[in-house]
Motif scaffolding. Structure first.
Motif: not given
Length: 417
Positions: A93, A49, A90, A7, A144-148, A95-96
């Motif tokens: 929106e 995605t 990043f 992702d 995890i990044y953002k929602k992960g 892409t997590n």
């Protein structure tokens, strides 16, 4: 040591396999690496995605044969994190990104758990909390990044097991990213002729379909069952200059997302293989064709959409009573099977009444259920005694698939059966 990433891309930018390729290049300088994996998960996931594929790498040890030290492990983690952060979109929106690290020891101790997890991400919709539970259970580390959400596919890729095929992915020069790709379709058609069945899904008619339509770094990908043939195929394709390439082990073209179901047990957002009898003649609704099948447990609609093109003519030729096996994925609304392939097992016999009298005249109906009378010799024939002539059907028994351009990544082409 296992590394999973997913992702990181969007429809406009980057590609997770590109990060995997960069990591392989960097890590191969110091470590012995296994072949990287590109693993597709359930195609019915709505928050994917692009192709719902996770990438995983396996570090086997140092190039000199020594095992990995703690210092090596920290270096590997730092390299992965730096590249994921550099080549993830990043700003998008949807892409997590997620990264998973799993030791060889914990992988070997938890093979059954990992195998069950792989089955689940292929067949069901998995949420991040479930994945976190499994990660904790098997002793994996994750970032995890953002929602992960990327940790779901990252672990799925690590956990994957056969059947496998291969995909050779080529990448563009950076200055070309986002511009129109230059690939000679004729060379791809010729390559396909020379390498089939060891490569597949290269062309649709005379049109190449090995190149993506997004602005990602990928130039094209060739799928197949033999690594050597993929390298030969790449050398047959005339294109713009290739910056780098990498062969991935993948579950594409395996039908691994499908399971046998009785109709009453089918649920939404999964892949099915269903045997049944056609219980309603196909209907044309704008550009789609719809029909119903039944087994002893229930009924369900099956649908062929416009992108399946001439495949819809096969579906239109079905009749009530035909025995079929339908392969596809199940929509939630409306609840129906989106057909990927169909096997016509047995055609129902179709008849028309023979309205030719033995004298050469024509038999005319005397009214509903009242029999027939010859317009020439005046002979009458009871309604149930008229001869029947079997009609030749417009389709034959056999296996049929949607055109290459309409196939899912995971769908197994008939030439691999």
């Amino acid at each position: 040591m296992f590394i999973g990433i997913d992702d990181t891309d969007s429809r406009d930018k980057y590609c997770t396999t590109y990060i995997g390729t960069l990591l392989m290049e960097q890590l191969e300088k110091k470590y012995k690496m296994d072949i990287p994996k590109l693993i597709r998960m359930n195609p019915m996931v709505k928050y994917k995605t692009r192709g719902n594929g996770g990438v995983s790498l396996r570090v086997l040890g140092k190039n000199d044969g020594a095992p990995l030290s703690n210092r090596d492990i920290e270096y590997i983690k730092e390299t992965v994190i730096n590249l994921v952060e550099k080549y993830s979109d990043f700003e998008c929106e949807g892409t997590n990104p997620g990264i998973v690290f799993l030791s060889e020891e914990n992988y070997n101790k938890n093979k059954e758990i990992l195998n069950n997890y792989y089955k689940k991400v292929l067949k069901d919709i998995v949420d991040i909390n479930y994945t976190k539970e499994i990660l904790d259970k098997v002793g994996a580390e994750y970032i995890i990044y953002k929602k992960g959400l990327g940790i779901i596919g990252a672990l799925g890729s690590i956990a994957s097991n056969p059947p496998f095929t291969y995909e050779l992915l080529t990448y563009r020069k950076k200055e070309k990213w986002g511009t129109k790709r230059t690939i000679d379709s004729n060379s791809v058609v010729e390559m396909d002729k020379k390498t089939i069945p060891y490569t597949y899904n290269n062309v649709d008619g005379n049109k190449q379909i090995i190149a993506p339509n997004t602005k990602c770094p990928v130039l094209y990908g060739i799928r197949g069952t033999k690594k050597e043939t993929l390298l030969e195929a790449m050398n047959m394709v005339n294109s713009e200059e290739i910056d780098k390439y990498r062969i991935y082990l993948t579950n594409q073209g395996t039908d691994i997302h499908l399971r046998n179901f009785k109709i009453k047990d089918i649920y939404a957002n999964t892949g099915v293989r269903v045997y049944g009898e056609v219980s309603s003649n196909p209907k044309n609704i704008k550009n789609i064709v719809l029909f119903e099948i039944k087994d002893h447990t229930g009924t369900i609609n099956c649908i062929a959409y416009e992108p399946t093109k001439s495949f819809r003519n096969i579906i239109r030729a079905l009749k009530m009573g035909d025995l079929v096996a339908v392969y596809g994925t199940v929509r939630d609304s409306p609840f129906e099977i989106n057909i990927e392939k169909i096997k016509i097992i047995k055609l129902a016999k179709q008849y028309i009444k023979d309205k030719k009298c033995e004298c050469g005249g024509t038999l005319k109906s005397k009214g509903k259920g009242s029999g027939y009378k010859c317009n020439k010799c005046k002979k009458t024939i009871p309604y149930n005694d008229i001869k029947l002539i079997e009609i030749k059907r417009d389709v034959i028994e056999g296996f049929y698939e949607v055109p290459v351009s309409a196939r899912r990544h995971l769908s197994k082409p008939l030439l691999l059966f």
